[in-house]
Design a protein around this motif. Structure first.
Motif, short mmCIF file in Angstrom:
data_model
loop_
_atom_site.label_atom_id
_atom_site.label_comp_id
_atom_site.label_asym_id
_atom_site.label_seq_id
_atom_site.Cartn_x
_atom_site.Cartn_y
_atom_site.Cartn_z
N LYS A 270 0.88 -1.13 -0.09
CA LYS A 270 -0.07 -0.08 0.03
C LYS A 270 0.94 1.15 0.07
CE LYS A 270 -3.79 2.00 2.64
NZ LYS A 270 -4.51 2.01 3.92
N ALA A 271 1.94 1.28 0.91
CA ALA A 271 2.81 2.53 0.75
C ALA A 271 3.52 2.60 -0.59
CB ALA A 271 3.85 2.30 1.96
N ALA A 272 3.88 1.51 -1.14
CA ALA A 272 4.41 1.51 -2.60
C ALA A 272 3.56 2.39 -3.61
CB ALA A 272 5.00 0.19 -2.97
N ASP A 273 2.25 1.86 -3.37
CA ASP A 273 1.24 2.39 -4.36
C ASP A 273 1.22 4.00 -4.11
OD1 ASP A 273 0.23 0.03 -5.43
OD2 ASP A 273 -1.20 -0.23 -4.01
N ARG A 274 1.18 4.10 -2.98
CA ARG A 274 1.11 5.63 -2.57
C ARG A 274 2.27 6.46 -2.91
NH1 ARG A 274 2.66 9.78 0.78
NH2 ARG A 274 3.95 8.63 2.02
N ILE A 275 3.51 6.04 -2.55
CA ILE A 275 4.69 6.86 -2.89
C ILE A 275 4.94 6.78 -4.08
CG2 ILE A 275 7.00 7.07 -2.12
CD1 ILE A 275 6.14 5.82 0.72
N PHE A 276 5.26 5.81 -4.84
CA PHE A 276 5.82 5.70 -6.31
C PHE A 276 4.43 6.38 -7.11
CE2 PHE A 276 8.11 1.98 -4.65
CZ PHE A 276 9.62 2.85 -4.83
N GLY A 277 3.16 6.42 -6.64
CA GLY A 277 2.03 7.19 -7.29
C GLY A 277 2.28 8.46 -7.33
N LEU A 278 3.05 8.80 -6.58
CA LEU A 278 3.30 10.27 -6.69
C LEU A 278 3.97 10.83 -8.00
CD1 LEU A 278 4.58 11.03 -3.20
CD2 LEU A 278 2.41 11.92 -3.88
N LEU A 279 4.65 9.74 -8.76
CA LEU A 279 5.26 10.09 -9.87
C LEU A 279 4.63 10.07 -11.01
CD1 LEU A 279 8.44 7.70 -8.75
CD2 LEU A 279 8.75 10.12 -9.58
N PRO A 280 5.15 10.92 -12.17
CA PRO A 280 4.48 10.57 -13.63
C PRO A 280 4.24 9.08 -13.79
CG PRO A 280 6.21 12.18 -13.57
CD PRO A 280 6.31 11.40 -12.34
N ALA A 281 3.27 8.67 -14.65
CA ALA A 281 2.93 7.35 -14.59
C ALA A 281 3.97 6.33 -15.27
CB ALA A 281 1.57 7.31 -15.54
N ASP A 282 4.82 6.77 -16.05
CA ASP A 282 5.83 6.01 -16.57
C ASP A 282 6.89 5.52 -15.42
OD1 ASP A 282 6.60 8.66 -16.77
OD2 ASP A 282 8.14 8.30 -18.10
N LEU A 283 7.32 6.79 -14.67
CA LEU A 283 8.39 6.31 -13.68
C LEU A 283 7.55 5.61 -12.44
CD1 LEU A 283 10.02 9.94 -13.53
CD2 LEU A 283 11.19 7.75 -13.96
N ALA A 284 6.47 6.11 -12.21
CA ALA A 284 5.65 5.24 -11.03
C ALA A 284 5.68 3.77 -11.63
CB ALA A 284 4.16 5.71 -10.79
#
Lengths: 195, 195
Positions: free
Chosen positions: B101-115
């Motif tokens: 869940k944390a990974a979804d939230r934190i990487f989800g802050l990035l633009p979609a390709d980087l996320a």
């Protein structure tokens, strides 16, 4: 092999001391000064995430390697805050000589092949002429700007910095390796200084 | 472009919080607990310097990228010390779910390709099946062992650990991705436990 690992770990254990070198810049939340170990991690992450801001011919993996080692000399020499240098934004000859001596000692802990390749990579960062080094320098300059923006001005307040000084000491260097990045950041710094 | 940089810096500013997540392990000099930001830097440096300990097919640059992001989920979940887990050395299902869940939230802050590319890289580290992930895990396990050796036992003393427990919780994982490294380190841990 055994002697080689002995030398590799002598270096890695010595490198641990970079976590105790404090910078003028604080964490983004302003809670405490940043240390040069975590700063180096944050910069490597900057390179990974801002790779699309690098110019042609830049190898992000080389930039990351460079940023991982760029501050190790501070174990002996300490951090010299940019805005504390009477506006020159250049290290004095004395500081440069001390840093070169520190590089000899610290990289010299490694097996000869690694010592020479990592010392050369550090030198490339210092001289800042190659595309990789110019981009690495831009990131090294932009990260404290972001920390200051996030923490009510940070070292700009500490050292009573104007936006013209920020532009000449820092902005010019960011623009050299990552012009699009400075354009974007400059809008925000101008807003902050005109608040 | 502007929105993209907004997202990139939202992530980079959030990542700063990893510098405030404390681990059970101390610095090599024992002076204070290590934080997960500086730990991530030290591990990336381990990968750079111990590259010759990696098996065939390992890309050190991918390992470095993986290590730079491997602990970001701790911003939400905190660090779970290995020797505190009743000897299982495995994260509970609950912890794993919280980390995802944390990974979804934190990487989800990035633009979609980087996320999506960075979240996949984090997942690869967690699952630990590829040569890159196995080597990265070995380094993540060996660095606290070195810190404990350098600081009078560190978390081995805190959690009253035996050498058999160290071997089964940690040694086995180091050996999986870097067998030669564990052989060398094990000689030193055996000496310490038999002191």
């Amino acid at each position: 092999m055994s002697d080689r690992l002995e030398a590799q770990f002598a270096f890695l254990n010595e490198a641990d001391r970079l976590k105790s070198v404090l910078r003028a810049t604080t964490l983004v939340d302003g809670s405490r000064p940043e240390n040069s170990g975590e700063h180096s991690w944050h910069l490597a992450l900057y390179a990974l995430v801002l790779a699309d801001q690098a110019g042609p011919g830049v190898s992000i993996d080389r930039v990351i390697r460079m940023l991982l080692i760029h501050d190790l000399v501070e174990i002996d020499v300490g951090d010299v805050p940019i805005h504390s240098q009477n506006g020159t934004a250049h290290a004095s000859d004395e500081t440069q000589a001390a840093e070169a001596k520190a590089a000899d000692r610290i990289f010299g802990l490694l097996p000869a092949d690694l010592a020479s390749s990592l010392r050369a990579l550090w030198e490339e960062f210092e001289v800042s002429q190659t595309p990789d080094a110019l981009f690495a320098k831009s990131l090294d300059r932009v990260q404290p700007v972001m920390a200051n923006l996030m923490s009510d001005g940070g070292t700009w307040v500490t050292y009573n910095v104007t936006h013209d000084q920020l532009e000449s000491r820092v902005g010019v260097k960011i623009a050299k390796g990552a012009p699009g990045l400075w354009d974007w950041v400059r809008e925000r710094t101008l807003n902050w200084f005109q608040r």
